[in-house]
Write a protein that holds these residues in place. Structure first.
Motif, PDB file in Angstrom:
ATOM      1  N   UNK A  60       0.713  -1.220   0.058  1.00  0.00           N
ATOM      2  CA  UNK A  60       0.183  -0.144  -0.019  1.00  0.00           C
ATOM      3  C   UNK A  60       0.733   1.354   0.049  1.00  0.00           C
ATOM      4  N   UNK A  61       2.053   1.322   0.584  1.00  0.00           N
ATOM      5  CA  UNK A  61       2.864   2.310   0.552  1.00  0.00           C
ATOM      6  C   UNK A  61       4.195   2.381  -0.526  1.00  0.00           C
ATOM      7  N   UNK A  62       3.973   1.347  -1.505  1.00  0.00           N
ATOM      8  CA  UNK A  62       5.191   1.170  -2.474  1.00  0.00           C
ATOM      9  C   UNK A  62       6.291   1.106  -1.792  1.00  0.00           C
ATOM     10  N   UNK A  63       6.382   0.398  -0.807  1.00  0.00           N
ATOM     11  CA  UNK A  63       8.035   0.187  -0.013  1.00  0.00           C
ATOM     12  C   UNK A  63       8.428  -0.870  -0.861  1.00  0.00           C
ATOM     13  N   UNK A  64       9.955  -0.779  -0.824  1.00  0.00           N
ATOM     14  CA  UNK A  64      10.569  -1.632  -1.313  1.00  0.00           C
ATOM     15  C   UNK A  64      11.585  -2.246  -0.332  1.00  0.00           C
ATOM     16  N   UNK A  65      11.711  -3.506  -0.314  1.00  0.00           N
ATOM     17  CA  UNK A  65      12.428  -4.497   0.647  1.00  0.00           C
ATOM     18  C   UNK A  65      13.537  -5.418   0.261  1.00  0.00           C
ATOM     19  N   UNK A  66      14.643  -5.445   0.641  1.00  0.00           N
ATOM     20  CA  UNK A  66      15.469  -6.616   0.489  1.00  0.00           C
ATOM     21  C   UNK A  66      15.950  -7.288   1.678  1.00  0.00           C
ATOM     22  N   UNK A  67      15.675  -8.440   1.698  1.00  0.00           N
ATOM     23  CA  UNK A  67      16.128  -9.188   2.705  1.00  0.00           C
ATOM     24  C   UNK A  67      17.136 -10.399   2.401  1.00  0.00           C
ATOM     25  N   UNK A  68      18.408 -10.118   2.974  1.00  0.00           N
ATOM     26  CA  UNK A  68      19.401 -11.386   2.393  1.00  0.00           C
ATOM     27  C   UNK A  68      19.707 -12.165   3.585  1.00  0.00           C
ATOM     28  N   UNK A  69      19.786 -13.657   3.357  1.00  0.00           N
ATOM     29  CA  UNK A  69      20.098 -14.536   4.379  1.00  0.00           C
ATOM     30  C   UNK A  69      21.604 -15.169   3.764  1.00  0.00           C
ATOM     31  N   UNK A  70      22.556 -15.133   4.715  1.00  0.00           N
ATOM     32  CA  UNK A  70      23.828 -15.950   4.172  1.00  0.00           C
ATOM     33  C   UNK A  70      23.979 -16.733   5.354  1.00  0.00           C
ATOM     34  N   UNK A  71      25.101 -17.559   5.143  1.00  0.00           N
ATOM     35  CA  UNK A  71      25.699 -18.666   5.989  1.00  0.00           C
ATOM     36  C   UNK A  71      26.350 -19.810   5.286  1.00  0.00           C
ATOM     37  N   UNK A  72      26.841 -20.477   6.476  1.00  0.00           N
ATOM     38  CA  UNK A  72      27.427 -21.694   5.789  1.00  0.00           C
ATOM     39  C   UNK A  72      26.498 -22.880   4.950  1.00  0.00           C
ATOM     40  N   UNK A  73      27.008 -23.555   4.339  1.00  0.00           N
ATOM     41  CA  UNK A  73      26.164 -24.578   3.490  1.00  0.00           C
ATOM     42  C   UNK A  73      25.228 -25.339   4.731  1.00  0.00           C
ATOM     43  N   UNK A  74      24.032 -25.449   4.230  1.00  0.00           N
ATOM     44  CA  UNK A  74      23.125 -26.250   5.426  1.00  0.00           C
ATOM     45  C   UNK A  74      22.827 -25.514   6.700  1.00  0.00           C
ATOM     46  N   UNK A  75      23.172 -24.198   6.488  1.00  0.00           N
ATOM     47  CA  UNK A  75      22.828 -23.244   8.011  1.00  0.00           C
ATOM     48  C   UNK A  75      21.301 -23.225   8.120  1.00  0.00           C
ATOM     49  N   UNK A  76      20.345 -23.552   7.048  1.00  0.00           N
ATOM     50  CA  UNK A  76      19.169 -23.388   7.297  1.00  0.00           C
ATOM     51  C   UNK A  76      18.463 -21.994   6.759  1.00  0.00           C
ATOM     52  N   UNK A  77      19.053 -21.634   5.623  1.00  0.00           N
ATOM     53  CA  UNK A  77      18.837 -20.252   5.029  1.00  0.00           C
ATOM     54  C   UNK A  77      17.416 -20.500   4.255  1.00  0.00           C
ATOM     55  N   UNK A  78      17.410 -21.706   3.727  1.00  0.00           N
ATOM     56  CA  UNK A  78      16.101 -21.747   2.759  1.00  0.00           C
ATOM     57  C   UNK A  78      14.968 -22.080   3.630  1.00  0.00           C
ATOM     58  N   UNK A  79      15.281 -22.834   4.630  1.00  0.00           N
ATOM     59  CA  UNK A  79      14.047 -23.112   5.627  1.00  0.00           C
ATOM     60  C   UNK A  79      13.492 -22.020   6.178  1.00  0.00           C
TER      61      UNK A  79
END
Length: 262
Positions: A60-79
């Motif tokens: 509704x407010x035309x906001x733009x958001x970026x959320x980045x997930x980093x970490x080692x392999x199998x750290x649970x980013x995707x989950x």
């Protein structure tokens, strides 16, 4: 370690359909684990309502958001990303997990292919790994030259300053696991025929290169201390805990209207 003592509230939780499913879903049966999981599910549902409120505000407010997930392999980013997005309106968010760059992309400014994925008005972008590949994964695995690495490190803080000054909300989350936990998760992947495809040659060398990853990870944190957006480092050995903390951090980092109807 003291034995787990059920409270009246815990008994009420276990006597629900959700509680019974949690108790009998895995052997050996574990009362504490079942109670903890139901509490996590209930907490997650409340947080997902807030994420919908955040998304409604952004639309509704035309906001733009970026959320980045980093970490080692199998750290649970995707989950963590899946739990954050599973109740959101799919027309107004995207999950971006870029493959290795093409020849054309390799000839461009490094950040270009990430900029191409940036949000339009009212959109939230979740990066499952981001431009920070060049801070850790690339130098560890020799996917870039030392010169390319140094250029990235010299540019990244200024790049993020430009992002935030353009009006984009940027959130940076790092999921941190122990070496022992990573090894356990790799073994689980290898033994599960439905997940074996997730193992990559890079994953296969992650334990061997653990200390090298640590070296570059620490250099990344040290350099980006000078930047405009701080990292949220989450202890992620317990996936449920990490997901709750990650969502709470997203909600606390963006000044959305908490009273907005959903």
């Amino acid at each position: 370690m003291e034995p787990f003592k059920l409270t009246e509230k815990d008994v009420e939780i276990l006597n629900t359909n959700k509680g019974l499913r949690a108790l009998f879903s895995k052997e050996p049966y574990n009362l504490e684990r079942a109670v903890r999981y139901v509490k996590y599910e209930n907490k997650l549902k409340k947080l997902q309502v807030e994420l919908i409120r955040l998304q409604t505000w952004a639309i509704e407010e035309n906001e733009r958001i970026i959320i980045i997930f980093e970490g080692r392999d199998v750290a649970g980013k995707g989950g963590a990303i899946r739990r954050a997005t599973e109740r959101m309106n799919p027309r107004h968010y995207r999950i971006v997990a870029l493959p290795k760059p093409t020849e054309d992309e390799r000839s461009q400014w490094y950040f270009q292919r990430y900029v191409n994925q940036f949000p339009k008005a009212g959109e939230i972008i979740f990066f499952d790994r981001s431009w920070y590949n060049r801070a850790v994964v690339a130098p560890v695995n020799e996917f870039c030259t030392q010169h390319e690495y140094e250029i990235f490190m010299n540019q990244v803080n200024e790049f993020e300053r430009m992002i935030t000054e353009s009006g984009i909300h940027l959130v940076k989350i790092y999921m941190s696991i122990s070496k022992k936990e990573q090894e356990k998760r790799f073994e689980d992947l290898k033994s599960d025929p439905l997940k074996q495809w997730k193992m990559t040659p890079v994953d296969e060398r992650a334990q061997e290169l653990w200390d090298v990853y640590t070296y570059y990870k620490n250099k990344m944190f040290e350099k980006t201390k000078e930047g405009v957006v701080a990292w949220k480092i989450i202890k992620a050995n317990r996936k449920t805990y990490a997901r709750v903390v990650a969502i709470n951090h997203i909600l606390s980092s963006i000044p959305y209207d908490k009273k907005r109807e959903v």
